[in-house]
Design a protein around this motif. Structure first.
Motif, PDB file in Angstrom:
ATOM      1  N   LEU A  32       0.528  -1.038  -0.028  1.00 32.46           N
ATOM      2  CA  LEU A  32      -0.026  -0.153  -0.094  1.00 32.46           C
ATOM      3  C   LEU A  32       0.833   1.078  -0.139  1.00 32.46           C
ATOM      4  N   GLU A  33       0.975   1.784  -1.108  1.00 36.31           N
ATOM      5  CA  GLU A  33       1.747   3.304  -1.173  1.00 36.31           C
ATOM      6  C   GLU A  33       1.711   4.770  -0.790  1.00 36.31           C
ATOM      7  N   PRO A  34       2.290   4.954  -0.487  1.00 33.08           N
ATOM      8  CA  PRO A  34       2.118   6.170   0.432  1.00 33.08           C
ATOM      9  C   PRO A  34       1.246   7.135  -0.920  1.00 33.08           C
ATOM     10  N   GLY A  35       0.029   7.682   0.133  1.00 29.94           N
ATOM     11  CA  GLY A  35      -0.979   8.659  -0.600  1.00 29.94           C
ATOM     12  C   GLY A  35      -2.128   7.345  -1.203  1.00 29.94           C
ATOM     13  N   GLU A  36      -2.010   6.361  -0.921  1.00 23.02           N
ATOM     14  CA  GLU A  36      -2.885   5.527  -1.808  1.00 23.02           C
ATOM     15  C   GLU A  36      -4.155   5.826  -1.204  1.00 23.02           C
ATOM     16  N   ARG A  37      -5.069   5.520  -1.415  1.00 18.29           N
ATOM     17  CA  ARG A  37      -6.431   5.844  -1.212  1.00 18.29           C
ATOM     18  C   ARG A  37      -6.915   4.765  -0.497  1.00 18.29           C
ATOM     19  N   LEU A  38      -7.580   4.475   0.514  1.00 21.20           N
ATOM     20  CA  LEU A  38      -7.962   3.327   1.400  1.00 21.20           C
ATOM     21  C   LEU A  38      -9.246   3.029   1.135  1.00 21.20           C
ATOM     22  N   VAL A  39     -10.150   2.335   0.189  1.00 20.10           N
ATOM     23  CA  VAL A  39     -11.543   2.010   0.208  1.00 20.10           C
ATOM     24  C   VAL A  39     -12.024   1.212   2.238  1.00 20.10           C
ATOM     25  N   ASP A  40     -12.291   1.206   2.564  1.00 18.83           N
ATOM     26  CA  ASP A  40     -13.884   0.423   3.554  1.00 18.83           C
ATOM     27  C   ASP A  40     -13.527  -1.043   3.003  1.00 18.83           C
ATOM     28  N   ALA A  41     -14.630  -1.186   1.324  1.00 18.76           N
ATOM     29  CA  ALA A  41     -15.254  -2.666   0.787  1.00 18.76           C
ATOM     30  C   ALA A  41     -14.243  -3.198  -0.193  1.00 18.76           C
ATOM     31  N   ASP A  42     -12.363  -2.514  -0.169  1.00 19.18           N
ATOM     32  CA  ASP A  42     -11.836  -2.988  -1.176  1.00 19.18           C
ATOM     33  C   ASP A  42     -10.722  -4.132  -0.185  1.00 19.18           C
ATOM     34  N   LEU A  43     -10.161  -3.280   1.130  1.00 19.68           N
ATOM     35  CA  LEU A  43     -10.129  -4.169   2.225  1.00 19.68           C
ATOM     36  C   LEU A  43     -10.838  -4.822   2.949  1.00 19.68           C
ATOM     37  N   CYS A  44     -11.992  -4.820   3.139  1.00 24.13           N
ATOM     38  CA  CYS A  44     -12.968  -6.122   3.454  1.00 24.13           C
ATOM     39  C   CYS A  44     -12.970  -7.355   2.925  1.00 24.13           C
ATOM     40  N   ALA A  45     -13.132  -7.073   1.339  1.00 22.87           N
ATOM     41  CA  ALA A  45     -13.037  -7.868   0.438  1.00 22.87           C
ATOM     42  C   ALA A  45     -11.826  -8.804   0.461  1.00 22.87           C
ATOM     43  N   TRP A  46     -10.336  -7.609   0.423  1.00 22.01           N
ATOM     44  CA  TRP A  46      -9.173  -8.526   0.768  1.00 22.01           C
ATOM     45  C   TRP A  46      -8.936  -8.873   2.223  1.00 22.01           C
ATOM     46  N   LEU A  47      -9.164  -8.505   3.083  1.00 24.21           N
ATOM     47  CA  LEU A  47      -9.422  -9.419   4.432  1.00 24.21           C
ATOM     48  C   LEU A  47      -9.842 -10.076   4.961  1.00 24.21           C
ATOM     49  N   GLY A  48     -11.027 -10.176   4.825  1.00 26.97           N
ATOM     50  CA  GLY A  48     -12.283 -11.330   4.305  1.00 26.97           C
ATOM     51  C   GLY A  48     -13.198 -10.974   5.640  1.00 26.97           C
ATOM     52  N   VAL A  49     -13.269  -9.216   6.046  1.00 27.88           N
ATOM     53  CA  VAL A  49     -13.644  -9.165   7.526  1.00 27.88           C
ATOM     54  C   VAL A  49     -14.352  -8.319   7.169  1.00 27.88           C
ATOM     55  N   SER A  50     -15.514  -7.632   7.895  1.00 27.01           N
ATOM     56  CA  SER A  50     -16.067  -6.671   8.294  1.00 27.01           C
ATOM     57  C   SER A  50     -16.087  -5.354   8.842  1.00 27.01           C
ATOM     58  N   ARG A  51     -16.726  -4.073   8.051  1.00 22.07           N
ATOM     59  CA  ARG A  51     -16.173  -2.815   7.929  1.00 22.07           C
ATOM     60  C   ARG A  51     -15.789  -2.723   9.624  1.00 22.07           C
ATOM     61  N   THR A  52     -15.850  -2.943  10.819  1.00 23.04           N
ATOM     62  CA  THR A  52     -16.154  -2.504  12.053  1.00 23.04           C
ATOM     63  C   THR A  52     -14.839  -2.514  12.370  1.00 23.04           C
ATOM     64  N   PRO A  53     -13.923  -3.926  12.214  1.00 21.35           N
ATOM     65  CA  PRO A  53     -12.602  -4.344  12.287  1.00 21.35           C
ATOM     66  C   PRO A  53     -11.752  -3.046  11.741  1.00 21.35           C
ATOM     67  N   ILE A  54     -11.640  -2.654  10.015  1.00 23.84           N
ATOM     68  CA  ILE A  54     -11.154  -2.563   9.556  1.00 23.84           C
ATOM     69  C   ILE A  54     -11.134  -1.373  10.119  1.00 23.84           C
ATOM     70  N   ARG A  55     -12.263  -0.081  10.428  1.00 21.91           N
ATOM     71  CA  ARG A  55     -12.306   0.895  10.955  1.00 21.91           C
ATOM     72  C   ARG A  55     -11.453   1.604  11.897  1.00 21.91           C
ATOM     73  N   GLU A  56     -11.789   0.355  12.884  1.00 24.96           N
ATOM     74  CA  GLU A  56     -10.534   0.440  14.092  1.00 24.96           C
ATOM     75  C   GLU A  56      -9.089   0.487  14.044  1.00 24.96           C
ATOM     76  N   ALA A  57      -9.210  -0.557  13.368  1.00 25.10           N
ATOM     77  CA  ALA A  57      -7.065  -0.769  12.655  1.00 25.10           C
ATOM     78  C   ALA A  57      -6.921   0.926  11.757  1.00 25.10           C
ATOM     79  N   LEU A  58      -7.684   0.708  10.833  1.00 22.06           N
ATOM     80  CA  LEU A  58      -7.297   2.259  10.320  1.00 22.06           C
ATOM     81  C   LEU A  58      -7.172   3.296  11.647  1.00 22.06           C
ATOM     82  N   THR A  59      -8.621   3.474  12.598  1.00 23.44           N
ATOM     83  CA  THR A  59      -7.743   4.734  13.851  1.00 23.44           C
ATOM     84  C   THR A  59      -6.211   4.556  14.184  1.00 23.44           C
TER      85      THR A  59
END
Length: 216
Positions: A32-59
């Motif tokens: 994931l390169e500097p400046g790259e946009r992180l889209v919740d839906a893409d990250l959820c699909a990649w890691l196979g998890v729901s949006r909640t742990p994604i948002r918590e990890a990003l925070t």
């Protein structure tokens, strides 16, 4: 025989930790390169998890300086920040210096051997421009002191600041500027073998302060 019970799903905390570790590793290694946009839906699909742990990890990643969140707008991988890297470098140098002071009196021959083995692997990785292997070997070298010191606060602080430095080290270890660390490591081992606590601590600090953040 009683029917085995189905194992419980991973706890929310463990799931968040796994997502955090995966995203942090991807940022540090450049996936994931500097400046790259992180889209919740893409990250959820990649890691196979729901949006909640994604948002918590990003925070959590925002707190460590690896992600920038613009509420209601976007979340992006933080660009390489010279000031943040310099601050992380100063903290890491102090923590490793403290670990060295605590560890040197406890060193055994096997600990010194582990450091020499790690430095040999480090030298080989630099010679072949294998950046991932160089970072892993450098980690293994310095981890001897950190693990032996067994200071939980030192380990926790290093866990926070080291990823910022690893992004900088990827550029350094891909060039000739990283080759001097091999000799610095040898000096650290030599001083530690002689039980020179002050000399070892100073050499460890100097080694971490050789990283030079480059202006973008």
């Amino acid at each position: 025989m009683p029917v085995p019970r189905q194992s419980a799903p991973p706890s929310r905390a463990l799931l968040r930790e796994r997502v955090f570790d995966s995203l942090r590793a991807a940022i540090v290694d450049g996936t994931l390169e500097p400046g790259e946009r992180l889209v919740d839906a893409d990250l959820c699909a990649w890691l196979g998890v729901s949006r909640t742990p994604i948002r918590e990890a990003l925070t959590q990643l925002e707190k460590t300086g690896l992600v920038r969140i613009r509420p209601g707008n976007s979340t992006v991988v933080a660009p390489l920040d010279v000031r943040a890297a310099a601050e992380a470098q100063a903290v890491a140098a102090s923590m490793h210096e403290l670990a060295a002071r605590d560890a040197v009196p406890l060193l055994s021959g096997s600990h010194l051997g582990a450091m020499e083995t790690a430095n040999a692997a480090f030298a080989t990785a630099l010679a072949t421009t294998d950046v991932d292997a160089a970072i892993a070997a450098d980690d293994a070298f310095h981890r001897v002191f950190v693990d032996l010191a067994a200071n939980r606060l030192v380990a926790a602080i290093l866990d926070d600041v080291t990823p910022l430095l690893r992004r900088m080290e990827r550029a350094r270890f891909a060039s000739l500027t990283g080759r001097g660390s091999v000799e610095q490591h040898r000096r650290i081992v030599d001083l530690a073998r002689r039980r020179d606590v002050d000399g070892t601590a100073a050499a460890v600090r100097a080694n971490w302060l050789t990283l030079k953040p480059e202006e973008s």
